[in-house]
Write a protein that holds these residues in place. Structure first.
Motif, mmCIF file in Angstrom:
data_model
loop_
_atom_site.group_PDB
_atom_site.id
_atom_site.type_symbol
_atom_site.label_atom_id
_atom_site.label_comp_id
_atom_site.label_asym_id
_atom_site.label_seq_id
_atom_site.Cartn_x
_atom_site.Cartn_y
_atom_site.Cartn_z
ATOM 1 N N ILE A 12 17.885 -7.047 -12.269
ATOM 2 C CA ILE A 12 17.361 -5.711 -12.003
ATOM 3 C C ILE A 12 17.083 -4.868 -13.129
ATOM 4 C CG2 ILE A 12 18.818 -3.085 -10.048
ATOM 5 C CD1 ILE A 12 20.583 -5.639 -8.394
ATOM 6 N N VAL A 13 16.531 -3.362 -13.379
ATOM 7 C CA VAL A 13 16.436 -2.847 -14.158
ATOM 8 C C VAL A 13 17.617 -1.414 -13.681
ATOM 9 C CG1 VAL A 13 14.744 -0.426 -15.002
ATOM 10 C CG2 VAL A 13 14.105 -2.657 -13.968
ATOM 11 N N THR A 14 17.639 -1.474 -15.213
ATOM 12 C CA THR A 14 19.348 -0.387 -15.150
ATOM 13 C C THR A 14 18.974 1.225 -15.786
ATOM 14 O OG1 THR A 14 20.245 -1.362 -16.265
ATOM 15 C CG2 THR A 14 21.049 -1.686 -14.641
ATOM 16 N N LEU A 15 18.363 0.488 -16.999
ATOM 17 C CA LEU A 15 17.956 2.188 -17.545
ATOM 18 C C LEU A 15 16.007 1.720 -18.304
ATOM 19 C CD1 LEU A 15 19.051 4.076 -18.563
ATOM 20 C CD2 LEU A 15 20.359 3.740 -20.524
ATOM 21 N N THR A 16 15.589 3.041 -17.681
ATOM 22 C CA THR A 16 14.191 3.123 -18.745
ATOM 23 C C THR A 16 14.406 4.761 -19.577
ATOM 24 O OG1 THR A 16 14.050 4.853 -16.374
ATOM 25 C CG2 THR A 16 13.142 1.833 -16.650
ATOM 26 N N GLY A 17 13.557 4.098 -20.205
ATOM 27 C CA GLY A 17 12.713 5.727 -20.969
ATOM 28 C C GLY A 17 13.528 5.624 -22.534
ATOM 29 N N GLU A 18 14.018 6.905 -22.614
ATOM 30 C CA GLU A 18 13.761 7.145 -24.184
ATOM 31 C C GLU A 18 16.163 6.818 -24.385
ATOM 32 O OE1 GLU A 18 12.552 7.684 -27.215
ATOM 33 O OE2 GLU A 18 11.038 7.812 -26.119
ATOM 34 N N LEU A 19 16.642 6.554 -23.024
ATOM 35 C CA LEU A 19 17.970 6.259 -23.446
ATOM 36 C C LEU A 19 18.370 4.910 -23.392
ATOM 37 C CD1 LEU A 19 19.762 8.056 -20.698
ATOM 38 C CD2 LEU A 19 19.386 8.810 -22.502
ATOM 39 N N VAL A 20 16.768 3.924 -23.062
ATOM 40 C CA VAL A 20 17.000 2.624 -23.698
ATOM 41 C C VAL A 20 16.934 2.536 -25.300
ATOM 42 C CG1 VAL A 20 16.191 0.491 -23.483
ATOM 43 C CG2 VAL A 20 15.252 2.160 -21.742
ATOM 44 N N ARG A 21 16.609 3.417 -25.942
ATOM 45 C CA ARG A 21 16.207 3.613 -27.726
ATOM 46 C C ARG A 21 18.044 3.730 -28.068
ATOM 47 N NH1 ARG A 21 12.213 4.504 -30.903
ATOM 48 N NH2 ARG A 21 10.926 5.763 -29.085
ATOM 49 N N VAL A 22 18.699 4.923 -27.316
ATOM 50 C CA VAL A 22 20.121 5.000 -27.865
ATOM 51 C C VAL A 22 20.727 4.331 -27.312
ATOM 52 C CG1 VAL A 22 21.840 6.561 -26.870
ATOM 53 C CG2 VAL A 22 19.312 7.638 -27.304
ATOM 54 N N GLN A 23 20.724 3.659 -26.043
ATOM 55 C CA GLN A 23 21.588 2.007 -25.996
ATOM 56 C C GLN A 23 21.121 0.655 -27.027
ATOM 57 O OE1 GLN A 23 24.087 3.639 -24.248
ATOM 58 N NE2 GLN A 23 23.777 2.005 -22.721
#
Length: 458
Positions: A90-101
């Motif tokens: 299941i996808v939990t995060l997309t976008g620029e926050l994935v780069r931070v993670q």
């Protein structure tokens, strides 16, 4: 932050997702990350980040590259690359926050080890995945029975199927190395799937299974804590906690992770305190540290030989005495410093009471001594009233007896056969009644005195 299916029904009972830990919208799972930038659009010249975060069973998460430029959003079920076959998550995060993670997890965005997202999961993929997950509990019980039959010192805590049901990963904990080659053969014959054994620590086991801690909340390792720092008994000593293993241990059997949460604040406060092994030299004698209060900044010292008498000092006073002792100067006694602290405490207490305008906070803790005295006086009054009543009844009875005495005397005088003449009998009877009345009066007085002496309260 919960999905619509987790709301309460008409009867007040929770509906629940009924997905056994896999919420469809991924808003009430463990280690869920909220995307604060979901409502913000990127500039026209910037391309969206091509990696997404995908969650699998429990808290296992990995980063995958969206090479097909699929329009993915949080909660979408996708088929990802695995070895061999494919996995479903299941996808939990997309976008620029994935780069931070990824930067937080120290994963390079240009790494070739990042696997790919194949497609959005079809209905067939979801059906196979759900049937495989339904088999996990039964297979876990059977695998434990096989391990016990082989006398292996290990505990199989969890089983996770791959999305295409071609492989199963068994998570186990053990204190020592375990030879499970025969166990893998037996499980492969029993389940007809590929077997992968993965050893985890006791903290990782508690994070995967979850639970309720001694504080009444969910375990930190299963809700928000991702990195497991080592915890030592020194953390409990700095915080002045009793070294009781039953209270310091968590659900995993190791020291609680929350012992490290406030450790930095304690270490910073202890820098102002003198060492506990430093002695204070005074003219009265040498004093040894007995106790410290970190938050209030107080230290208790006792003279050698007078261990029962403790003297409370502040950190500034103790450091001042230590500085004088370093110059080979002695203080007269610790009582002078302790008296100053006591006077300051009394001033603060009076100011607090005057500001609030109320009585002391411990006014209800006092013993009711006055009420006991009042009760005692009331009992004494009751005893006096009962004695007075008994005396009055005795007087009335004696008076009644005294009034009937002359009649008895007259009858006895008339009926006396020794009297020859009636006139003599009358005169003798009159004198006898007079004397009899006096004698009966004296007897009744004696009876009253005896009755008053012998009277007892009822």
């Amino acid at each position: 932050m919960s999905c619509n299916s987790c709301s309460t029904g008409k009867d007040g009972q929770p509906r629940g997702c009924k997905n056994n830990g896999t919420c469809g919208t991924d808003s009430c799972n463990k280690l869920t990350v909220f995307n604060w930038l979901s409502n913000m659009s990127l500039p026209s010249s910037q391309t969206p980040f091509d990696c997404v975060e995908v969650r699998f069973k429990n808290s296992r998460k990995h980063f995958y590259r969206n090479t097909e430029n699929l329009t993915l959003s949080i909660g979408d079920i996708v088929a990802t690359e695995a070895s061999p076959g494919h996995d479903v998550g299941i996808v939990t995060l997309t976008g620029e926050l994935v780069r931070v993670q990824m930067r937080k997890k120290k994963v390079s965005t240009e790494s070739e080890e990042i696997k790919k997202v194949y497609r959005k999961a079809s209905q067939k993929d979801i059906d196979v995945w759900s049937r495989a997950r339904d088999r996990e509990e039964e297979i876990k019980k059977r695998s434990r029975e096989l391990a016990i039959a082989l006398n292996l010192q290990m505990k199989i805590s969890d089983v996770e199927f791959q999305g295409d049901a071609s492989k199963a990963t068994f998570y186990y904990t053990a204190n020592d190395r375990v030879d499970f080659r025969q166990l893998i053969k037996d499980m492969a014959k029993a389940f007809s799937i590929r077997i992968e054994m993965r050893q985890i620590g006791f903290r990782q086991e508690a994070a995967r299974l979850g639970g309720i801690g001694s504080c009444g909340r969910e375990l930190c390792c299963s809700t928000w804590l991702t990195d497991f720092r080592s915890v030592n008994t020194a953390a409990a000593r700095y915080q002045q906690l009793s070294l009781n293993p039953q209270k310091l241990a968590g659900q995993c059997g190791k020291l609680k992770c929350c012992l490290n949460f406030e450790l930095d604040a304690y270490l910073e406060a202890l820098q102002q305190f003198p060492k506990s092994d430093v002695k204070l030299y005074t003219e009265k004698g040498t004093a040894v540290c007995q106790k410290t209060d970190i938050f209030k900044g107080h230290i208790w010292y006792a003279y050698e030989g007078e261990w029962m008498n403790w003297h409370k000092l502040t950190t500034d006073q103790a450091n001042e005495i230590i500085a004088l002792n370093a110059k080979k100067e002695k203080v007269i006694s610790l009582e002078e410093y302790a008296l100053e602290l006591i006077e300051e405490d009394e001033d603060t207490k009076t100011n607090f009471e005057n500001v609030v305008g109320q009585d002391s906070l411990t006014r209800f803790d006092k013993k009711p001594t006055r009420n006991r005295k009042r009760r005692g006086t009331q009992h004494k009054k009751k005893r006096r009233n009962t004695n007075a009543k008994t005396g009055a009844t005795a007087k009335n009875n004696n008076n009644q007896k005294a009034g009937n005495a002359p009649k008895k005397g007259n009858n006895s005088a008339k009926n006396n056969p020794r009297n020859k003449n009636s006139n003599n009998a009358k005169s003798n009877s009159e004198t006898a009644t007079a004397k009899g009345s006096k004698n009966t009066g004296n007897k009744n007085n004696n009876r009253r005195k005896k009755s008053n002496k012998n009277a007892k309260p009822k």
